[in-house]
Design an enzyme around this catalytic site. Structure first.
Site, PDB file in Angstrom:
ATOM      1  N   ASN A 130      -1.817  -7.228 -17.734  1.00  0.00           N
ATOM      2  CA  ASN A 130      -1.509  -5.940 -17.095  1.00  0.00           C
ATOM      3  C   ASN A 130      -0.360  -6.083 -16.100  1.00  0.00           C
ATOM      4  O   ASN A 130       0.522  -5.222 -16.024  1.00  0.00           O
ATOM      5  CB  ASN A 130      -2.739  -5.371 -16.394  1.00  0.00           C
ATOM      6  N   LYS A 131      -0.407  -7.189 -15.342  1.00  0.00           N
ATOM      7  CA  LYS A 131       0.692  -7.451 -14.394  1.00  0.00           C
ATOM      8  C   LYS A 131       2.000  -7.626 -15.169  1.00  0.00           C
ATOM      9  O   LYS A 131       3.049  -7.134 -14.757  1.00  0.00           O
ATOM     10  CB  LYS A 131       0.411  -8.728 -13.595  1.00  0.00           C
ATOM     11  N   ASP A 148       2.204 -15.652  -4.333  1.00  0.00           N
ATOM     12  CA  ASP A 148       0.970 -15.948  -3.610  1.00  0.00           C
ATOM     13  C   ASP A 148       0.844 -14.916  -2.490  1.00  0.00           C
ATOM     14  O   ASP A 148       1.848 -14.526  -1.886  1.00  0.00           O
ATOM     15  CB  ASP A 148       0.981 -17.370  -3.052  1.00  0.00           C
ATOM     16  N   THR A 149      -0.395 -14.485  -2.247  1.00  0.00           N
ATOM     17  CA  THR A 149      -0.643 -13.412  -1.286  1.00  0.00           C
ATOM     18  C   THR A 149      -1.749 -13.814  -0.327  1.00  0.00           C
ATOM     19  O   THR A 149      -2.687 -14.502  -0.709  1.00  0.00           O
ATOM     20  CB  THR A 149      -1.074 -12.125  -2.040  1.00  0.00           C
ATOM     21  N   GLY A 172     -10.265  -7.189  -3.713  1.00  0.00           N
ATOM     22  CA  GLY A 172     -10.092  -8.061  -2.545  1.00  0.00           C
ATOM     23  C   GLY A 172     -10.494  -7.373  -1.249  1.00  0.00           C
ATOM     24  O   GLY A 172     -11.570  -6.781  -1.148  1.00  0.00           O
ATOM     25  N   TYR A 173      -9.621  -7.418  -0.267  1.00  0.00           N
ATOM     26  CA  TYR A 173      -9.911  -6.881   1.060  1.00  0.00           C
ATOM     27  C   TYR A 173      -9.543  -5.394   1.194  1.00  0.00           C
ATOM     28  O   TYR A 173      -9.542  -4.854   2.293  1.00  0.00           O
ATOM     29  CB  TYR A 173      -9.147  -7.683   2.125  1.00  0.00           C
ATOM     30  N   ASP A 174      -9.214  -4.748   0.089  1.00  0.00           N
ATOM     31  CA  ASP A 174      -8.769  -3.343   0.142  1.00  0.00           C
ATOM     32  C   ASP A 174      -9.721  -2.426   0.932  1.00  0.00           C
ATOM     33  O   ASP A 174      -9.247  -1.562   1.684  1.00  0.00           O
ATOM     34  CB  ASP A 174      -8.569  -2.772  -1.271  1.00  0.00           C
ATOM     35  N   ARG A 181       2.768  -6.407  -2.231  1.00  0.00           N
ATOM     36  CA  ARG A 181       3.195  -6.878  -3.544  1.00  0.00           C
ATOM     37  C   ARG A 181       4.350  -6.013  -4.065  1.00  0.00           C
ATOM     38  O   ARG A 181       5.332  -6.528  -4.595  1.00  0.00           O
ATOM     39  CB  ARG A 181       2.026  -6.833  -4.527  1.00  0.00           C
TER      40      ARG A 181
END
Ligand code: IMP
Length: 206
Positions: free
Chosen positions: A24-25, A81-82, A162-164, A190
């Site tokens: 998808n990315k 990387d995030t 994630g932390y959303d 991103r």
């Protein structure tokens, strides 16, 4: 910075590997690229292993992943990387965001640990940072995207990952998990980092 590899010149068509297993990315980024760049995923080049993220900075990991890929597979490539960096926690969880609460990777446990660490802390300032390392034309280029915001007292919303649910971007009264994905994808760390990468690629490979 220099990195080994075959030089790519303007106007040639080229294959470029994105260090991800996520198709998808790949589709999302491919749709934004000029026609003469064909984006390949890790499975597309026969890479099924996880590339190690053993450095203690986002930039270090992005460079490590991209240079390992180039070394072992020989393709021009980029890796990202995030991390979520919380001011009152001196930048934690940062590069350890994915496994903040330990193995295996668990978004709900990470959020629980973050809210626990921030109990009684009034300063809720935080930011998401994405770093992309591109290995192209014997060089490593770095692109960075940052979105500032704050950590909410409680999780809110159902979108994203994630932390959303606990990250409220500056200027909004909703968390990333309450905002439509289309909105998040316009303002996120991103999106900003990839926007810079795409602008560079469009300019340098025409
Ligand atoms: P990665 O480098 O994209 O794999 O991100 C590392 C970790 O940071 C993820 O496992 C998530 O916990 C967190 N993360 C990355 N991007 C986001 C985001 O857009 N929203 C919420 N959490 C994120």
């Amino acid at each position: 910075m220099r990195c080994p590899g075959t030089p790519i010149h303007k106007k040639e068509s080229m294959e470029l590997v994105f260090a991800t297993h996520n198709q998808n990315k790949i589709k999302e980024i491919q749709s934004l690229l000029p026609n003469n760049i064909q984006l390949l995923s890790l499975p597309d080049i026969g890479c099924t292993e996880e590339i190690p993220e053993t450095k203690n900075t986002l930039k270090g990991n992005a460079i490590l992943k991209a240079t390992q890929l180039l070394k072992h597979y020989g393709y021009p490539c980029f890796a990202d990387d995030t991390g979520l960096e919380v001011v009152a926690l001196h930048g934690a969880p940062g590069v350890f965001s994915a496994r903040y609460a330990g193995e295996p990777k668990d978004d709900a446990a990470n959020i629980q640990k973050l809210l626990y660490e921030m109990e009684q802390i009034a300063d809720r300032r935080a930011q998401f940072t994405t770093v992309i390392a591109l290995c192209l034309n014997n060089e490593i280029k770095i692109f960075k995207g940052v979105v500032k915001g704050e950590i909410t007292e409680n999780p809110r919303g159902v979108y994203g990952f994630g932390y959303d649910p606990v990250f409220q971007p500056a200027g909004y009264r909703k968390t990333f998990a309450e905002l439509p994905l289309a909105t998040k994808n316009k303002i996120s760390h991103r999106a900003l980092a990839f926007g810079k990468l795409l602008a560079y690629l469009q300019y340098s490979i025409r």
